[in-house]
Write an enzyme that holds these catalytic residues in place. Structure first.
Site, PDB file in Angstrom:
ATOM      1  N   SER A 155       0.866  -1.178   0.000  1.00 38.46           N
ATOM      2  CA  SER A 155       0.000   0.000   0.000  1.00 38.46           C
ATOM      3  C   SER A 155       0.901   1.225   0.000  1.00 38.46           C
ATOM      4  O   SER A 155       2.065   1.137   0.427  1.00 38.46           O
ATOM      5  CB  SER A 155      -0.848   0.016   1.271  1.00 38.46           C
ATOM      6  OG  SER A 155      -1.410   1.302   1.490  1.00 38.46           O
ATOM      7  N   TYR A 168      -2.729  -1.124  10.335  1.00 36.86           N
ATOM      8  CA  TYR A 168      -2.648  -1.306   8.876  1.00 36.86           C
ATOM      9  C   TYR A 168      -1.308  -0.790   8.349  1.00 36.86           C
ATOM     10  O   TYR A 168      -0.602  -1.481   7.595  1.00 36.86           O
ATOM     11  CB  TYR A 168      -3.812  -0.569   8.222  1.00 36.86           C
ATOM     12  CG  TYR A 168      -3.916  -0.776   6.729  1.00 36.86           C
ATOM     13  CD1 TYR A 168      -4.607  -1.865   6.206  1.00 36.86           C
ATOM     14  CD2 TYR A 168      -3.334   0.121   5.835  1.00 36.86           C
ATOM     15  CE1 TYR A 168      -4.707  -2.058   4.836  1.00 36.86           C
ATOM     16  CE2 TYR A 168      -3.433  -0.064   4.467  1.00 36.86           C
ATOM     17  CZ  TYR A 168      -4.122  -1.151   3.979  1.00 36.86           C
ATOM     18  OH  TYR A 168      -4.222  -1.346   2.614  1.00 36.86           O
TER      19      TYR A 168
HETATM   20  C1  BGC Z   1      -6.218   1.490   1.892  1.00 40.58           C
HETATM   21  C2  BGC Z   1      -7.373   2.340   1.421  1.00 40.58           C
HETATM   22  C3  BGC Z   1      -6.920   3.757   1.170  1.00 40.58           C
HETATM   23  C4  BGC Z   1      -5.656   3.811   0.323  1.00 40.58           C
HETATM   24  C5  BGC Z   1      -5.097   5.221   0.203  1.00 40.58           C
HETATM   25  C6  BGC Z   1      -5.090   1.622   0.918  1.00 40.58           C
HETATM   26  O1  BGC Z   1      -4.025   0.795   1.255  1.00 40.58           O
HETATM   27  O2  BGC Z   1      -6.642   0.118   2.027  1.00 40.58           O
HETATM   28  O3  BGC Z   1      -8.409   2.314   2.374  1.00 40.58           O
HETATM   29  O4  BGC Z   1      -7.947   4.468   0.496  1.00 40.58           O
HETATM   30  O5  BGC Z   1      -4.678   2.975   0.887  1.00 40.58           O
HETATM   31  O6  BGC Z   1      -5.050   5.898   1.428  1.00 40.58           O
END
Ligand code: BGC
Length: 270
Positions: A155, A168
């Site tokens: 991410s 996360y």
């Molecule tokens: C998340 C999303 C978010 C995106 C940008 C992703 O890894 O799961 O919820 O919109 O990152 O912030």
């Protein structure tokens, strides 16, 4: 889709969390390039079977396997089932991921553990089983110049701190060094491991961030390219990383984020 329907012919792929969102998009793209695909899912059997049906309707090969990627025995059973049915694995897409958001001081240990278990431990467990099979089987030159490929779904939050999402962001930061460490360790065996770091891709995980005009306008302030991404943006990147077109690429993260990591707030400030 603009690439060849035989680019991944003869290859067997496993996409974890393949029943929805980015995972489903990747499963469809890999299948469209000729890979046979296992669609892993945790709880939504109907959704997984729909993706399988879509692949079969396009004359591809797929089947679904239920497994919690954070549980060692379930992961081992899934790889066993895949190898029984498809003989081996060539491509692992470590995609399963969840969010359980809370302000830091309110975050429960359970929500911390659940996110780390799926997003980080799950990637470790699946990568380990895939790597064992890649090492056992070695390169099959008529199939691919690699003994195997792993794509880790990271991410933008492997580099962008994210208030209210410490579990996360920590899991994705962990994915980066998991990926680079095993890429270093396994490169001599012709196993390639890379990450994709999506930005804001419209899927169920972030629906509240794009499904009203006000939310979408706020989100677009963070995206220099001025559009929210879609799963095909990620599917095309996954095909490239899975194919021999990226044969000299390992241990890298491909950001597919419309420029979200370019510090857009600095465009007119600083
Ligand atoms: C998340 C999303 C978010 C995106 C940008 C992703 O890894 O799961 O919820 O919109 O990152 O912030």
């Amino acid at each position: 889709m603009s690439y060849s329907s035989t680019l991944l012919a003869g290859q067997k792929a496993l996409v974890t969390g393949g029943s929805s969102g980015i995972g489903a998009g990747i499963a469809l793209h890999l299948a469209a390039c000729g890979a046979a695909v296992v669609v892993n899912y945790l709880s939504d059997a109907d959704a997984a079977h729909q993706i399988v049906a879509q692949i079969e309707a396009a004359h591809g090969e797929a089947f679904a396997i239920q497994a919690n990627v954070g549980r060692e025995e379930e992961v081992q059973a899934m790889f066993g089932q895949m190898c029984d049915r498809f003989g081996t694995i060539d491509i692992l897409v470590n995609n399963s991921g969840i969010q359980k958001d809370a302000a830091f001081v309110e975050m429960s240990l359970d929500d911390w553990n659940k996110v780390i278990e799926t997003n980080l431990t799950g990637q470790f467990l699946c990568a380990r089983e895939a790597a064992k099979e890649f090492l056992r089987r070695g390169v099959q030159p008529d199939i691919s110049s690699a003994a195997g490929k792993i794509i880790c779904m990271s991410s933008v939050h492997q580099v962008i701190p994210w208030a209210g999402h410490v579990n996360y962001a920590a899991s994705k930061g962990g994915v980066d060094l998991l990926m680079r460490t095993i890429a270093q360790e396994l490169a001599p065996h012709k196993i390639r491991i890379n990450s994709i770091a999506p930005g804001a891709i419209a899927t169920p995980i972030n629906q509240s961030a794009w499904d009203s005009p006000a939310a979408a306008a706020k989100l677009l302030q963070l995206i220099p390219a001025k559009r929210i991404g879609n799963v095909d943006d990620i599917g095309r990147a996954a095909v490239w990383l899975a194919s021999d077109d990226s044969d000299y690429v390992t241990g890298t993260t491909l950001f597919v984020d419309g420029g979200m990591t370019l510090y857009p707030a600095f465009a007119e400030n600083g």
